[in-house]
Design an enzyme around this catalytic site. Structure first.
Site, PDB file in Angstrom:
ATOM      1  N   HIS A 210      -6.174  -1.426  -6.518  1.00  0.00           N
ATOM      2  CA  HIS A 210      -5.809  -2.255  -5.541  1.00  0.00           C
ATOM      3  C   HIS A 210      -7.189  -2.714  -4.806  1.00  0.00           C
ATOM      4  CE1 HIS A 210      -3.642  -2.768  -1.438  1.00  0.00           C
ATOM      5  NE2 HIS A 210      -4.162  -3.716  -1.934  1.00  0.00           N
TER       6      HIS A 210
ATOM      7  N   HIS B 182       4.754   4.952  -5.312  1.00  0.00           N
ATOM      8  CA  HIS B 182       4.144   5.210  -3.984  1.00  0.00           C
ATOM      9  C   HIS B 182       4.716   6.760  -3.469  1.00  0.00           C
ATOM     10  CE1 HIS B 182       2.470   5.087  -0.156  1.00  0.00           C
ATOM     11  NE2 HIS B 182       1.818   3.998  -0.492  1.00  0.00           N
ATOM     12  N   GLY B 183       3.831   7.686  -3.639  1.00  0.00           N
ATOM     13  CA  GLY B 183       4.150   8.997  -3.089  1.00  0.00           C
ATOM     14  C   GLY B 183       4.764   9.887  -4.386  1.00  0.00           C
TER      15      GLY B 183
ATOM     16  N   GLU C  84       8.395  -4.020  -7.829  1.00  0.00           N
ATOM     17  CA  GLU C  84       7.972  -2.724  -7.955  1.00  0.00           C
ATOM     18  C   GLU C  84       8.779  -2.143  -6.678  1.00  0.00           C
ATOM     19  OE1 GLU C  84       4.090  -1.302  -8.839  1.00  0.00           O
ATOM     20  OE2 GLU C  84       4.194   0.302  -7.455  1.00  0.00           O
TER      21      GLU C  84
ATOM     22  N   ARG D 249     -12.456  -1.111   0.529  1.00  0.00           N
ATOM     23  CA  ARG D 249     -12.725   0.134   1.023  1.00  0.00           C
ATOM     24  C   ARG D 249     -12.692   1.151  -0.245  1.00  0.00           C
ATOM     25  NH1 ARG D 249      -6.956   1.935   3.676  1.00  0.00           N
ATOM     26  NH2 ARG D 249      -7.437   0.231   5.026  1.00  0.00           N
ATOM     27  N   HIS D 250     -12.125   0.747  -1.438  1.00  0.00           N
ATOM     28  CA  HIS D 250     -12.235   1.577  -2.606  1.00  0.00           C
ATOM     29  C   HIS D 250     -12.754   1.027  -3.769  1.00  0.00           C
ATOM     30  CE1 HIS D 250      -8.161   0.458  -2.677  1.00  0.00           C
ATOM     31  NE2 HIS D 250      -7.438   1.418  -1.953  1.00  0.00           N
TER      32      HIS D 250
ATOM     33  N   GLU E  53      -3.437  -4.768  -8.049  1.00  0.00           N
ATOM     34  CA  GLU E  53      -2.441  -4.893  -6.996  1.00  0.00           C
ATOM     35  C   GLU E  53      -3.182  -5.932  -5.915  1.00  0.00           C
ATOM     36  OE1 GLU E  53      -1.756  -1.097  -5.249  1.00  0.00           O
ATOM     37  OE2 GLU E  53      -0.638  -0.401  -7.237  1.00  0.00           O
TER      38      GLU E  53
ATOM     39  N   ASN F 188      -2.960   4.771 -11.289  1.00  0.00           N
ATOM     40  CA  ASN F 188      -3.792   4.130 -10.051  1.00  0.00           C
ATOM     41  C   ASN F 188      -5.040   4.867  -9.822  1.00  0.00           C
ATOM     42  OD1 ASN F 188      -4.818   3.456  -7.255  1.00  0.00           O
ATOM     43  ND2 ASN F 188      -3.019   2.367  -7.060  1.00  0.00           N
TER      44      ASN F 188
ATOM     45  N   GLY G  69      -0.795   7.167  -8.196  1.00  0.00           N
ATOM     46  CA  GLY G  69      -2.410   7.518  -8.083  1.00  0.00           C
ATOM     47  C   GLY G  69      -2.747   8.740  -7.297  1.00  0.00           C
ATOM     48  N   HIS G  70      -2.222   8.941  -6.052  1.00  0.00           N
ATOM     49  CA  HIS G  70      -2.773  10.065  -5.466  1.00  0.00           C
ATOM     50  C   HIS G  70      -2.407  11.201  -5.930  1.00  0.00           C
ATOM     51  CE1 HIS G  70      -3.035  12.965  -1.962  1.00  0.00           C
ATOM     52  NE2 HIS G  70      -4.051  11.876  -1.823  1.00  0.00           N
TER      53      HIS G  70
ATOM     54  N   ASP H  14      -7.673   4.015  -7.887  1.00  0.00           N
ATOM     55  CA  ASP H  14      -8.402   3.780  -6.600  1.00  0.00           C
ATOM     56  C   ASP H  14      -9.009   4.930  -5.935  1.00  0.00           C
ATOM     57  OD1 ASP H  14      -7.288   1.149  -6.820  1.00  0.00           O
ATOM     58  OD2 ASP H  14      -5.667   1.488  -5.108  1.00  0.00           O
ATOM     59  N   HIS H  15      -8.448   6.151  -6.049  1.00  0.00           N
ATOM     60  CA  HIS H  15      -9.059   7.336  -5.330  1.00  0.00           C
ATOM     61  C   HIS H  15     -10.341   7.878  -6.113  1.00  0.00           C
ATOM     62  CE1 HIS H  15      -6.115   7.072  -2.174  1.00  0.00           C
ATOM     63  NE2 HIS H  15      -5.126   7.370  -2.992  1.00  0.00           N
TER      64      HIS H  15
ATOM     65  N   THR I 298      -2.736   3.743   3.547  1.00  0.00           N
ATOM     66  CA  THR I 298      -2.218   3.198   2.226  1.00  0.00           C
ATOM     67  C   THR I 298      -1.144   2.239   2.411  1.00  0.00           C
ATOM     68  OG1 THR I 298      -1.247   3.946   0.145  1.00  0.00           O
ATOM     69  CG2 THR I 298      -0.606   5.044   1.992  1.00  0.00           C
ATOM     70  N   THR I 299      -0.735   1.387   1.429  1.00  0.00           N
ATOM     71  CA  THR I 299       0.220   0.645   1.687  1.00  0.00           C
ATOM     72  C   THR I 299       1.616   1.013   2.269  1.00  0.00           C
ATOM     73  OG1 THR I 299      -0.514  -0.237  -0.587  1.00  0.00           O
ATOM     74  CG2 THR I 299       1.292  -1.301   0.335  1.00  0.00           C
TER      75      THR I 299
ATOM     76  N   ARG J  67      -8.760  -4.334  -2.173  1.00  0.00           N
ATOM     77  CA  ARG J  67      -8.405  -4.468  -0.703  1.00  0.00           C
ATOM     78  C   ARG J  67      -9.213  -5.664  -0.230  1.00  0.00           C
ATOM     79  NH1 ARG J  67      -5.336  -1.840   2.723  1.00  0.00           N
ATOM     80  NH2 ARG J  67      -3.964  -0.178   1.719  1.00  0.00           N
TER      81      ARG J  67
HETATM   82  N1  PXP Z   1       2.164   1.214  -6.192  1.00  0.00           N
HETATM   83  C1  PXP Z   1       1.842   0.503  -5.046  1.00  0.00           C
HETATM   84  C2  PXP Z   1       2.174  -1.093  -5.362  1.00  0.00           C
HETATM   85  C3  PXP Z   1       0.817   0.958  -4.375  1.00  0.00           C
HETATM   86  O1  PXP Z   1       0.227   0.153  -3.390  1.00  0.00           O
HETATM   87  C4  PXP Z   1       0.351   2.321  -4.443  1.00  0.00           C
HETATM   88  C5  PXP Z   1      -0.649   3.115  -3.622  1.00  0.00           C
HETATM   89  O2  PXP Z   1      -1.834   2.423  -3.738  1.00  0.00           O
HETATM   90  C6  PXP Z   1       0.941   3.005  -5.547  1.00  0.00           C
HETATM   91  C7  PXP Z   1       1.872   2.456  -6.380  1.00  0.00           C
HETATM   92  C8  PXP Z   1       0.369   4.358  -5.621  1.00  0.00           C
HETATM   93  O3  PXP Z   1       1.024   5.168  -4.826  1.00  0.00           O
HETATM   94  P1  PXP Z   1       0.388   6.826  -4.844  1.00  0.00           P
HETATM   95  O4  PXP Z   1      -1.134   6.792  -4.620  1.00  0.00           O
HETATM   96  O5  PXP Z   1       1.173   7.351  -3.584  1.00  0.00           O
HETATM   97  O6  PXP Z   1       0.981   7.504  -5.975  1.00  0.00           O
END
Ligand code: PXP
Length: 241
Positions: A42, A190-191, A150, A48-49, A69, A6, A212-213, A8-9, A99-100, A44
């Site tokens: 994503h 996520h995370g 997911e 925002r990104h 996304e 991901n 992503g992050h 986005d950042h 974030t989501t 949005r």
């Molecule tokens: N999957 C989904 C559906 C998400 O919304 C996100 C965050 O945008 C991620 C994965 C990735 O999460 P992270 O940035 O915490 O790795």
């Protein structure tokens, strides 16, 4: 397991100064050269990104599998039907959130979810719903025709290394197996980071992790290519990169 990155950042950082650096498309190319399974963005509602132009340009890149996304809105459905990404992941969206924050309530809006999914599947777009590890949500998704879920790993990521980890992990694993018994394919994300990702190998048949992050954060120190390669190796269960 496959890795979807991901990015986005990268766009978050670019937008901080309103210019063009760092270049989101260059980031997508680096990920592609590392042979990741997907590039995830994503789009949005508040942009925002990631911006529309980013998604359009990533979609045009050869040999890049775009996982878009998006929220379950008419606007996003129109964009997806026009751009035809390889996959969409339908996520909840709140304006104020960083974030989501949780999974989508598919059960509470099942009719809408079915109607929303149908035209996407007709265009051969792979549809996934981002949900919490919850049996009610899983059985709701199984009625939409979407082939994927997911699973939201946010609670697992927060519990990692605490007394709650085992319980939360078992819930996640149980949910993945439950979904697979419904014939659903299971992604997760996520995370997830370089420390907690290895336990995903204990969950049978996970297809792809979307991360992503932690990758973009590590890229600040070691560069994006190295950060992606290291995470890809962890997903693939390779010891040394
Ligand atoms: N999957 C989904 C559906 C998400 O919304 C996100 C965050 O945008 C991620 C994965 C990735 O999460 P992270 O940035 O915490 O790795």
């Amino acid at each position: 397991m496959l890795l979807g990155v991901n990015i986005d950042h990268i766009a978050t950082l670019r937008n901080a100064r309103g210019g063009v650096d760092p270049d989101v498309i260059a980031a997508a190319r680096i990920c592609k050269d590392c042979k990741v399974a997907s590039i995830t963005t994503h789009l949005r509602e508040d942009r925002r990104h990631i911006k529309d132009k980013d998604v359009e340009e990533i979609r045009m890149l050869p040999r890049v599998r775009l996982n878009l996304e998006m929220a379950m809105t008419d606007e996003m459905q129109e964009i997806a039907l026009r751009l035809r990404p390889h996959a969409v992941c339908i996520v909840p969206e709140k304006r104020q959130e960083l974030t989501t924050e949780g999974g989508l309530d598919v059960e509470g809006q099942l009719k809408r979810a079915i109607e929303f999914t149908k035209p996407l599947l007709e265009k051969n777009i792979e549809v996934s719903f981002f949900i919490d590890p919850d049996v009610h949500q899983i059985s709701a998704v199984s009625k939409t025709g979407a082939p994927f879920i997911e699973l939201h790993t946010g609670r697992y990521s927060e519990a990692f290394g605490t007394g709650e980890e085992e319980k939360v992990f078992e819930e996640l694993k149980g949910a993945a197996i439950f979904a697979q018994n419904f014939g659903l394919k299971v992604n997760a994300g996520h995370g997830l980071n370089y420390r907690n990702v290895s336990r995903m190998h204990e969950i049978p048949n996970l297809v792809e992790l979307n991360i992503g992050h932690s990758i973009i954060a590590r890229a600040v120190f070691v560069g994006l290519e190295q950060a992606v390669k290291e995470m890809k190796a962890l997903c693939e269960g390779v010891q040394n990169v």
